[in-house]
Design a protein around this motif. Sequence first.
Motif, PDB file in Angstrom:
ATOM      1  N   GLU A 125       0.826  -1.212   0.000  1.00  0.00           N
ATOM      2  CA  GLU A 125       0.000   0.000   0.000  1.00  0.00           C
ATOM      3  C   GLU A 125       0.858   1.260   0.000  1.00  0.00           C
ATOM      4  O   GLU A 125       0.522   2.236  -0.688  1.00  0.00           O
ATOM      5  CB  GLU A 125      -0.963  -0.009   1.178  1.00  0.00           C
ATOM      6  CG  GLU A 125      -2.075  -1.028   0.995  1.00  0.00           C
ATOM      7  CD  GLU A 125      -3.065  -1.033   2.138  1.00  0.00           C
ATOM      8  OE1 GLU A 125      -3.332   0.050   2.705  1.00  0.00           O
ATOM      9  OE2 GLU A 125      -3.579  -2.115   2.456  1.00  0.00           O
ATOM     10  N   GLN A 129       0.766   4.119  -2.892  1.00  0.00           N
ATOM     11  CA  GLN A 129       0.498   5.520  -2.555  1.00  0.00           C
ATOM     12  C   GLN A 129       1.597   6.428  -3.101  1.00  0.00           C
ATOM     13  O   GLN A 129       1.319   7.520  -3.611  1.00  0.00           O
ATOM     14  CB  GLN A 129       0.373   5.690  -1.040  1.00  0.00           C
ATOM     15  CG  GLN A 129      -0.885   5.073  -0.482  1.00  0.00           C
ATOM     16  CD  GLN A 129      -0.861   4.969   1.036  1.00  0.00           C
ATOM     17  OE1 GLN A 129       0.105   5.353   1.692  1.00  0.00           O
ATOM     18  NE2 GLN A 129      -1.917   4.422   1.606  1.00  0.00           N
ATOM     19  N   ARG A 133       1.184   9.424  -5.770  1.00  0.00           N
ATOM     20  CA  ARG A 133       1.701  10.750  -5.420  1.00  0.00           C
ATOM     21  C   ARG A 133       2.646  11.270  -6.498  1.00  0.00           C
ATOM     22  O   ARG A 133       2.584  12.432  -6.899  1.00  0.00           O
ATOM     23  CB  ARG A 133       2.435  10.698  -4.079  1.00  0.00           C
ATOM     24  CG  ARG A 133       2.948  12.090  -3.638  1.00  0.00           C
ATOM     25  CD  ARG A 133       4.180  12.036  -2.775  1.00  0.00           C
ATOM     26  NE  ARG A 133       5.283  11.435  -3.503  1.00  0.00           N
ATOM     27  CZ  ARG A 133       6.296  10.827  -2.929  1.00  0.00           C
ATOM     28  NH1 ARG A 133       6.378  10.720  -1.635  1.00  0.00           N
ATOM     29  NH2 ARG A 133       7.279  10.320  -3.656  1.00  0.00           N
ATOM     30  N   THR A 163      -4.630   7.692  -8.960  1.00  0.00           N
ATOM     31  CA  THR A 163      -5.128   7.962  -7.609  1.00  0.00           C
ATOM     32  C   THR A 163      -6.332   7.068  -7.319  1.00  0.00           C
ATOM     33  O   THR A 163      -6.419   6.462  -6.244  1.00  0.00           O
ATOM     34  CB  THR A 163      -5.480   9.443  -7.451  1.00  0.00           C
ATOM     35  OG1 THR A 163      -4.281  10.212  -7.640  1.00  0.00           O
ATOM     36  CG2 THR A 163      -6.048   9.747  -6.077  1.00  0.00           C
ATOM     37  N   ASP A 166      -5.120   3.552  -6.850  1.00  0.00           N
ATOM     38  CA  ASP A 166      -4.503   3.393  -5.532  1.00  0.00           C
ATOM     39  C   ASP A 166      -5.568   3.238  -4.449  1.00  0.00           C
ATOM     40  O   ASP A 166      -5.412   2.437  -3.533  1.00  0.00           O
ATOM     41  CB  ASP A 166      -3.599   4.597  -5.243  1.00  0.00           C
ATOM     42  CG  ASP A 166      -3.099   4.626  -3.817  1.00  0.00           C
ATOM     43  OD1 ASP A 166      -2.645   3.575  -3.329  1.00  0.00           O
ATOM     44  OD2 ASP A 166      -3.163   5.702  -3.179  1.00  0.00           O
ATOM     45  N   LEU A 167      -6.650   3.986  -4.549  1.00  0.00           N
ATOM     46  CA  LEU A 167      -7.705   3.907  -3.540  1.00  0.00           C
ATOM     47  C   LEU A 167      -8.426   2.559  -3.548  1.00  0.00           C
ATOM     48  O   LEU A 167      -8.915   2.109  -2.522  1.00  0.00           O
ATOM     49  CB  LEU A 167      -8.707   5.047  -3.733  1.00  0.00           C
ATOM     50  CG  LEU A 167      -8.155   6.450  -3.451  1.00  0.00           C
ATOM     51  CD1 LEU A 167      -9.171   7.516  -3.831  1.00  0.00           C
ATOM     52  CD2 LEU A 167      -7.724   6.597  -2.003  1.00  0.00           C
TER      53      LEU A 167
END
Length: 186
Positions: A125, A129, A133, A163, A166-167
């Motif tokens: 994770e 992230q 980013r 993004t 990633d979520l």
Amino acid sequence: MYRQRLTAKKPDEPRVSIYTREWRDRLYLIGALPEPERGYYAAFFAHLDAGWRIVRTLQLAAESLLNGHSPRDDVASWVDVEITDNFRWLADACLQMIPSVRIFGESEPDGGCLFGPEPPVDELELEAQMLARNARLLAMMEGSASFPAAMRGIVGPAASALTAWDLELPTLSAPVVQYVMARFAV
């Protein structure tokens, strides 16, 4: 000739890709898993593949710019290293979470493990992230006058998509990580 065919780059893939022989071979092993684990792994690796398709778009644009020393090369290098290499490391590390197939109950010669030497259960994770980013930072650079024209218009949507990717990752990776951790405890 045979070796060249296996290692030849697909025309629609960048010079670097997650689609290596190891990727194909390890994904094949998912079919040997029992249910429901097979479904968990299939969903997780389909999600990794979807992430690659986002990164791939950026990498193809970056590769068209990598040829000298200019601000556009800096941006292309950023994509090549901070996004593509990070994603490829993540995808390759995730392959280590696919259990090996043991035929006829044979054990590994060294009493080894079903999994690769370092499945990224703790880093997964955090690495994802960081990848998202880095894509968002790249999108912030797009407003600069020296930002390469070849990458304008694709960076913002890619950053948004990474993004979102990633979520979703923790939901899809949780059952796989749980399976790996349960097997390590044995």
